[in-house]
Motif scaffolding. Structure first.
Motif, PDB file in Angstrom:
ATOM      1  N   SER A 190     -92.473 -30.480 -80.643  1.00  0.00           N
ATOM      2  CA  SER A 190     -91.589 -30.571 -81.811  1.00  0.00           C
ATOM      3  C   SER A 190     -90.605 -29.402 -81.816  1.00  0.00           C
ATOM      4  CB  SER A 190     -92.439 -30.567 -83.083  1.00  0.00           C
ATOM      5  OG  SER A 190     -91.647 -30.734 -84.216  1.00  0.00           O
ATOM      6  N   PRO A 191     -89.710 -29.337 -80.809  1.00  0.00           N
ATOM      7  CA  PRO A 191     -88.855 -28.156 -80.656  1.00  0.00           C
ATOM      8  C   PRO A 191     -87.880 -27.916 -81.808  1.00  0.00           C
ATOM      9  CG  PRO A 191     -88.106 -29.896 -79.213  1.00  0.00           C
ATOM     10  CD  PRO A 191     -89.410 -30.342 -79.806  1.00  0.00           C
ATOM     11  N   GLU A 192     -87.437 -28.978 -82.470  1.00  0.00           N
ATOM     12  CA  GLU A 192     -86.435 -28.801 -83.523  1.00  0.00           C
ATOM     13  C   GLU A 192     -87.014 -29.073 -84.912  1.00  0.00           C
ATOM     14  OE1 GLU A 192     -82.452 -30.107 -82.664  1.00  0.00           O
ATOM     15  OE2 GLU A 192     -82.850 -30.070 -80.522  1.00  0.00           O
ATOM     16  N   ASP A 193     -88.339 -28.939 -85.028  1.00  0.00           N
ATOM     17  CA  ASP A 193     -88.983 -29.118 -86.318  1.00  0.00           C
ATOM     18  C   ASP A 193     -90.119 -28.094 -86.454  1.00  0.00           C
ATOM     19  OD1 ASP A 193     -89.529 -30.230 -88.821  1.00  0.00           O
ATOM     20  OD2 ASP A 193     -90.789 -31.816 -88.000  1.00  0.00           O
ATOM     21  N   GLU A 194     -91.321 -28.434 -86.026  1.00  0.00           N
ATOM     22  CA  GLU A 194     -92.466 -27.538 -86.158  1.00  0.00           C
ATOM     23  C   GLU A 194     -92.438 -26.383 -85.164  1.00  0.00           C
ATOM     24  OE1 GLU A 194     -96.216 -29.592 -86.243  1.00  0.00           O
ATOM     25  OE2 GLU A 194     -95.316 -31.271 -87.331  1.00  0.00           O
ATOM     26  N   GLY A 195     -91.651 -26.479 -84.109  1.00  0.00           N
ATOM     27  CA  GLY A 195     -91.599 -25.441 -83.083  1.00  0.00           C
ATOM     28  C   GLY A 195     -90.524 -24.392 -83.312  1.00  0.00           C
ATOM     29  N   TRP A 196     -90.096 -24.201 -84.557  1.00  0.00           N
ATOM     30  CA  TRP A 196     -89.095 -23.172 -84.852  1.00  0.00           C
ATOM     31  C   TRP A 196     -89.652 -21.790 -84.545  1.00  0.00           C
ATOM     32  CZ3 TRP A 196     -90.187 -19.641 -88.784  1.00  0.00           C
ATOM     33  CH2 TRP A 196     -91.227 -19.977 -89.644  1.00  0.00           C
ATOM     34  N   LEU A 197     -88.770 -20.840 -84.279  1.00  0.00           N
ATOM     35  CA  LEU A 197     -89.196 -19.502 -83.887  1.00  0.00           C
ATOM     36  C   LEU A 197     -89.155 -18.499 -85.043  1.00  0.00           C
ATOM     37  CD1 LEU A 197     -89.953 -17.614 -81.447  1.00  0.00           C
ATOM     38  CD2 LEU A 197     -87.538 -17.047 -81.381  1.00  0.00           C
ATOM     39  N   ALA A 198     -88.005 -18.409 -85.710  1.00  0.00           N
ATOM     40  CA  ALA A 198     -87.838 -17.399 -86.753  1.00  0.00           C
ATOM     41  C   ALA A 198     -86.859 -17.875 -87.815  1.00  0.00           C
ATOM     42  CB  ALA A 198     -87.331 -16.096 -86.144  1.00  0.00           C
ATOM     43  N   LYS A 199     -86.937 -17.210 -88.971  1.00  0.00           N
ATOM     44  CA  LYS A 199     -85.982 -17.443 -90.052  1.00  0.00           C
ATOM     45  C   LYS A 199     -85.253 -16.137 -90.301  1.00  0.00           C
ATOM     46  CE  LYS A 199     -88.534 -21.186 -92.106  1.00  0.00           C
ATOM     47  NZ  LYS A 199     -88.622 -22.026 -93.269  1.00  0.00           N
ATOM     48  N   ILE A 200     -83.932 -16.230 -90.349  1.00  0.00           N
ATOM     49  CA  ILE A 200     -83.099 -15.041 -90.509  1.00  0.00           C
ATOM     50  C   ILE A 200     -82.197 -15.214 -91.722  1.00  0.00           C
ATOM     51  CG2 ILE A 200     -81.228 -13.686 -89.466  1.00  0.00           C
ATOM     52  CD1 ILE A 200     -82.429 -14.304 -86.746  1.00  0.00           C
ATOM     53  N   LYS A 201     -82.218 -14.206 -92.606  1.00  0.00           N
ATOM     54  CA  LYS A 201     -81.293 -14.195 -93.737  1.00  0.00           C
ATOM     55  C   LYS A 201     -79.932 -13.800 -93.171  1.00  0.00           C
ATOM     56  CE  LYS A 201     -80.459 -12.435 -98.309  1.00  0.00           C
ATOM     57  NZ  LYS A 201     -80.831 -11.489 -99.340  1.00  0.00           N
ATOM     58  N   ILE A 202     -78.982 -14.720 -93.269  1.00  0.00           N
ATOM     59  CA  ILE A 202     -77.676 -14.556 -92.627  1.00  0.00           C
ATOM     60  C   ILE A 202     -76.818 -13.571 -93.416  1.00  0.00           C
ATOM     61  CG2 ILE A 202     -75.583 -15.764 -91.922  1.00  0.00           C
ATOM     62  CD1 ILE A 202     -77.379 -18.306 -91.693  1.00  0.00           C
ATOM     63  N   SER A 203     -76.289 -12.563 -92.717  1.00  0.00           N
ATOM     64  CA  SER A 203     -75.438 -11.580 -93.391  1.00  0.00           C
ATOM     65  C   SER A 203     -73.953 -11.897 -93.240  1.00  0.00           C
ATOM     66  CB  SER A 203     -75.738 -10.165 -92.884  1.00  0.00           C
ATOM     67  OG  SER A 203     -75.470 -10.071 -91.505  1.00  0.00           O
TER      68      SER A 203
ATOM     69  N   SER B 286     -80.630 -24.033 -88.247  1.00  0.00           N
ATOM     70  CA  SER B 286     -80.511 -24.915 -89.408  1.00  0.00           C
ATOM     71  C   SER B 286     -80.430 -24.027 -90.641  1.00  0.00           C
ATOM     72  CB  SER B 286     -81.722 -25.841 -89.477  1.00  0.00           C
ATOM     73  OG  SER B 286     -81.641 -26.671 -90.603  1.00  0.00           O
ATOM     74  N   ILE B 287     -79.384 -24.198 -91.450  1.00  0.00           N
ATOM     75  CA  ILE B 287     -79.126 -23.302 -92.558  1.00  0.00           C
ATOM     76  C   ILE B 287     -79.549 -23.931 -93.879  1.00  0.00           C
ATOM     77  CG2 ILE B 287     -77.351 -21.995 -93.778  1.00  0.00           C
ATOM     78  CD1 ILE B 287     -76.682 -23.179 -90.295  1.00  0.00           C
ATOM     79  N   ASP B 288     -80.253 -23.147 -94.689  1.00  0.00           N
ATOM     80  CA  ASP B 288     -80.661 -23.590 -96.016  1.00  0.00           C
ATOM     81  C   ASP B 288     -80.620 -22.384 -96.955  1.00  0.00           C
ATOM     82  OD1 ASP B 288     -81.594 -25.157 -98.110  1.00  0.00           O
ATOM     83  OD2 ASP B 288     -83.694 -24.939 -97.526  1.00  0.00           O
ATOM     84  N   ASN B 289     -79.711 -22.390 -97.913  1.00  0.00           N
ATOM     85  CA  ASN B 289     -79.571 -21.312 -98.899  1.00  0.00           C
ATOM     86  C   ASN B 289     -79.409 -19.933 -98.265  1.00  0.00           C
ATOM     87  OD1 ASN B 289     -79.736 -23.045-101.139  1.00  0.00           O
ATOM     88  ND2 ASN B 289     -81.973 -23.011-101.055  1.00  0.00           N
ATOM     89  N   GLY B 290     -78.578 -19.829 -97.250  1.00  0.00           N
ATOM     90  CA  GLY B 290     -78.289 -18.544 -96.631  1.00  0.00           C
ATOM     91  C   GLY B 290     -79.328 -18.046 -95.647  1.00  0.00           C
ATOM     92  N   VAL B 291     -80.350 -18.868 -95.378  1.00  0.00           N
ATOM     93  CA  VAL B 291     -81.379 -18.500 -94.403  1.00  0.00           C
ATOM     94  C   VAL B 291     -81.312 -19.492 -93.245  1.00  0.00           C
ATOM     95  CG1 VAL B 291     -83.854 -18.246 -93.977  1.00  0.00           C
ATOM     96  CG2 VAL B 291     -82.879 -17.476 -96.141  1.00  0.00           C
ATOM     97  N   GLY B 292     -81.223 -18.965 -92.037  1.00  0.00           N
ATOM     98  CA  GLY B 292     -81.158 -19.807 -90.855  1.00  0.00           C
ATOM     99  C   GLY B 292     -82.493 -19.870 -90.145  1.00  0.00           C
ATOM    100  N   THR B 293     -82.966 -21.084 -89.908  1.00  0.00           N
ATOM    101  CA  THR B 293     -84.181 -21.287 -89.113  1.00  0.00           C
ATOM    102  C   THR B 293     -83.722 -21.499 -87.679  1.00  0.00           C
ATOM    103  OG1 THR B 293     -85.279 -22.307 -90.998  1.00  0.00           O
ATOM    104  CG2 THR B 293     -86.244 -22.697 -88.826  1.00  0.00           C
ATOM    105  N   ILE B 294     -84.317 -20.760 -86.743  1.00  0.00           N
ATOM    106  CA  ILE B 294     -83.855 -20.741 -85.355  1.00  0.00           C
ATOM    107  C   ILE B 294     -84.957 -21.203 -84.410  1.00  0.00           C
ATOM    108  CG2 ILE B 294     -83.046 -19.213 -83.499  1.00  0.00           C
ATOM    109  CD1 ILE B 294     -81.904 -17.444 -85.773  1.00  0.00           C
ATOM    110  N   GLY B 295     -84.554 -21.923 -83.375  1.00  0.00           N
ATOM    111  CA  GLY B 295     -85.473 -22.348 -82.334  1.00  0.00           C
ATOM    112  C   GLY B 295     -84.700 -22.745 -81.093  1.00  0.00           C
ATOM    113  N   ILE B 296     -85.401 -23.301 -80.128  1.00  0.00           N
ATOM    114  CA  ILE B 296     -84.719 -23.795 -78.927  1.00  0.00           C
ATOM    115  C   ILE B 296     -84.636 -25.319 -79.006  1.00  0.00           C
ATOM    116  CG2 ILE B 296     -85.464 -21.821 -77.547  1.00  0.00           C
ATOM    117  CD1 ILE B 296     -87.362 -23.777 -76.049  1.00  0.00           C
TER     118      ILE B 296
ATOM    119  N   LYS C 123     -87.292 -29.182 -72.382  1.00  0.00           N
ATOM    120  CA  LYS C 123     -87.489 -30.070 -71.233  1.00  0.00           C
ATOM    121  C   LYS C 123     -87.216 -29.332 -69.931  1.00  0.00           C
ATOM    122  CE  LYS C 123     -86.581 -34.432 -73.566  1.00  0.00           C
ATOM    123  NZ  LYS C 123     -85.603 -35.497 -73.808  1.00  0.00           N
ATOM    124  N   ALA C 124     -86.189 -28.490 -69.936  1.00  0.00           N
ATOM    125  CA  ALA C 124     -85.857 -27.714 -68.739  1.00  0.00           C
ATOM    126  C   ALA C 124     -86.940 -26.682 -68.423  1.00  0.00           C
ATOM    127  CB  ALA C 124     -84.508 -27.024 -68.918  1.00  0.00           C
ATOM    128  N   LEU C 125     -87.556 -26.118 -69.458  1.00  0.00           N
ATOM    129  CA  LEU C 125     -88.596 -25.108 -69.253  1.00  0.00           C
ATOM    130  C   LEU C 125     -89.913 -25.699 -68.774  1.00  0.00           C
ATOM    131  CD1 LEU C 125     -88.066 -22.809 -72.348  1.00  0.00           C
ATOM    132  CD2 LEU C 125     -87.869 -22.128 -69.959  1.00  0.00           C
TER     133      LEU C 125
END
Length: 156
Positions: A119-132, A43-53, A59-61
């Protein structure tokens, strides 16, 4: 008749403002969330992407018991492993959908890895990456394409 007059004078002038604001927020959220074939989301916000599964992946895991996160400040390339998720069923690597620098990690996952399940696509996010390289987002799927991808996987 009095109720009709009250409705037209009080509620109707505000209804378009409320509808337009909600619509714009929904469109912005929909347009900026992308998915990979490996079931990561960004999910992208101001050039920073929040990443998760994705919900499909959690569900598969099954019940997640451990999450490995990347280090803040580390540089990652698209398709680099940035973490791992271990569950009672299996372990799975998490790959970065973009190139950039890790600017934040979800510290809550260390104490509560089950956030990925609840909450995999909300509170369960993994990292935030500044997109280059924002052009890397072009090759990712939108919500509709990702749903079709998951349906095709279930058919096999």
């Amino acid at each position: 008749m009095a109720l009709r007059v009250l409705t037209s004078r009080v509620f109707r002038p505000y209804a378009p403002v409320i509808r337009n604001t909600a619509t714009l927020a929904a469109i912005r959220g929909y347009a900026t969330k992308k998915y990979t074939p490996d079931h990561e989301w960004i999910s992208i916000d101001n050039g920073v992407g929040t990443i998760g599964i994705t919900d499909y992946a959690q569900k598969a895991l099954g019940d997640v018991v451990f999450v490995e996160s990347p280090s803040v400040g580390s540089s990652v390339d698209k398709q680099d492993q940035i973490g791992a998720v271990e569950s009672v069923k299996a372990a799975s690597d998490i790959y970065s959908p973009v190139t950039g620098e890790v600017v934040d990690v979800n510290e809550a996952l260390a104490d509560e890895p089950s956030l990925i399940n609840s909450s995999p696509e909300d509170e369960g996010w993994l990292a935030k990456i500044k997109i280059s390289d924002p052009e890397e987002l072009v090759g990712l799927m939108d919500e509709k394409a990702y749903a079709s991808h998951c349906d095709a996987a279930e058919d096999h």
